[in-house]
Write a protein that holds these residues in place. Structure first.
Motif, mmCIF file in Angstrom:
data_model
loop_
_atom_site.group_PDB
_atom_site.id
_atom_site.type_symbol
_atom_site.label_atom_id
_atom_site.label_comp_id
_atom_site.label_asym_id
_atom_site.label_seq_id
_atom_site.Cartn_x
_atom_site.Cartn_y
_atom_site.Cartn_z
ATOM 1 N N GLU A 1 3.001 -37.877 12.246
ATOM 2 C CA GLU A 1 2.574 -36.482 12.262
ATOM 3 C C GLU A 1 1.711 -36.211 11.030
ATOM 4 O O GLU A 1 2.049 -36.624 9.919
ATOM 5 C CB GLU A 1 3.790 -35.555 12.260
ATOM 6 C CG GLU A 1 4.616 -35.613 13.536
ATOM 7 C CD GLU A 1 3.876 -35.028 14.726
ATOM 8 O OE1 GLU A 1 2.957 -34.202 14.498
ATOM 9 O OE2 GLU A 1 4.191 -35.394 15.863
ATOM 10 N N ARG A 2 0.609 -35.505 11.233
ATOM 11 C CA ARG A 2 -0.337 -35.313 10.135
ATOM 12 C C ARG A 2 0.300 -34.594 8.949
ATOM 13 O O ARG A 2 0.053 -34.941 7.789
ATOM 14 C CB ARG A 2 -1.562 -34.544 10.628
ATOM 15 C CG ARG A 2 -2.714 -34.510 9.619
ATOM 16 C CD ARG A 2 -3.951 -33.899 10.239
ATOM 17 N NE ARG A 2 -4.432 -34.694 11.358
ATOM 18 C CZ ARG A 2 -5.236 -35.754 11.216
ATOM 19 N NH1 ARG A 2 -5.613 -36.147 10.007
ATOM 20 N NH2 ARG A 2 -5.647 -36.408 12.281
ATOM 21 N N GLU B 1 3.458 -34.604 8.016
ATOM 22 C CA GLU B 1 4.367 -35.522 7.327
ATOM 23 C C GLU B 1 3.589 -36.593 6.573
ATOM 24 O O GLU B 1 3.969 -36.990 5.464
ATOM 25 C CB GLU B 1 5.317 -36.159 8.333
ATOM 26 C CG GLU B 1 6.265 -35.173 8.997
ATOM 27 C CD GLU B 1 7.129 -35.829 10.053
ATOM 28 O OE1 GLU B 1 6.964 -37.048 10.267
ATOM 29 O OE2 GLU B 1 7.959 -35.129 10.659
ATOM 30 N N VAL C 1 -1.808 -41.759 10.789
ATOM 31 C CA VAL C 1 -1.826 -40.855 11.942
ATOM 32 C C VAL C 1 -2.145 -41.639 13.214
ATOM 33 O O VAL C 1 -1.585 -41.377 14.284
ATOM 34 C CB VAL C 1 -2.845 -39.719 11.719
ATOM 35 C CG1 VAL C 1 -3.035 -38.899 12.993
ATOM 36 C CG2 VAL C 1 -2.379 -38.810 10.586
#
Length: 210
Positions: A96-97, A99, A91
């Motif tokens: 993206e968190r 993903e 991250v």
């Protein structure tokens, strides 16, 4: 002298008609250059356009997931990572968190990511150079669950007194020469998580033998 005078007199008596009768050479004519007309070039038809390549375009989300997975695998190839630690790392690199978590779920299902394995590796690495309390605090800071910590500690025998003595012997091996040197040794051993009372006890014994 007489011969030269006769020749000059003869030249003066030469009639002008004789000189005029000598034909003069005609002037040279300049060469004529004929400009050739350029023949028209044959018209060539333009080649047909090449057929477009069939390129499969993946969606941005798919490309990002593949990139995150590759990055995670490269990191895991270097050493073991705790899941929470690896998530923060990816991250922090712009992933993206949601993903990142999906990628980590897949890696955990494949057995490539394991908090239990990470905890065991860290305990083995730090045993003999850090106290039990220091190892537990490190695992907690990495986000490892308590059950994985207890399981890892149960696989390795940790003896703080023996670890402290072995570490001091490797690092120093001689009693402090003065109070400043003693304070330096104490700070180093405390940074490894050992209790101050245990450190002072060790140094008193060393000083008593010297």
């Amino acid at each position: 002298m007489r011969i030269a005078a006769r020749r000059s007199a003869r030249a003066r008596t030469t009639p002008a008609s004789i000189c005029g009768s000598i034909p003069s050479s005609p002037p040279r004519s300049k060469p004529r250059y004929v400009r050739l007309s350029a023949s028209p070039r044959p018209a060539y038809a333009a080649p047909p356009p090449l057929p477009p390549k069939n390129r499969v375009r993946r969606s941005t989300a798919s490309v990002a997931s593949v990139s995150l997975r590759d990055r995670a695998i490269r990191l895991l190839a270097r050493r073991e990572y705790a899941r929470a630690e690896l998530e923060r790392r990816l991250v922090g690199k712009g992933g993206e968190r949601s993903e990142v978590r999906a990628v980590l779920d897949a890696l955990a299902a494949e057995g490539l990511l394991s908090d239990a394995r990470y905890a065991s590796a860290l305990v083995t690495q730090k045993a003999g150079s850090h106290s039990r309390r220091s190892i537990v605090e490190t695992l907690k800071a990495k986000g490892v669950a308590r059950e994985d910590i207890d399981a890892a500690l149960g696989k390795t025998e940790l003896d703080d007194e023996a670890a402290l003595s072995a570490l001091w012997q490797r690092r120093f091996g001689a009693a402090p020469t003065d109070e400043r040197d003693k304070a330096r040794q104490v700070r180093f051993l405390q940074a490894r998580g050992f209790e101050l009372s245990a450190i002072l006890k060790l140094l008193r014994g060393v000083e008593g033998r010297s």
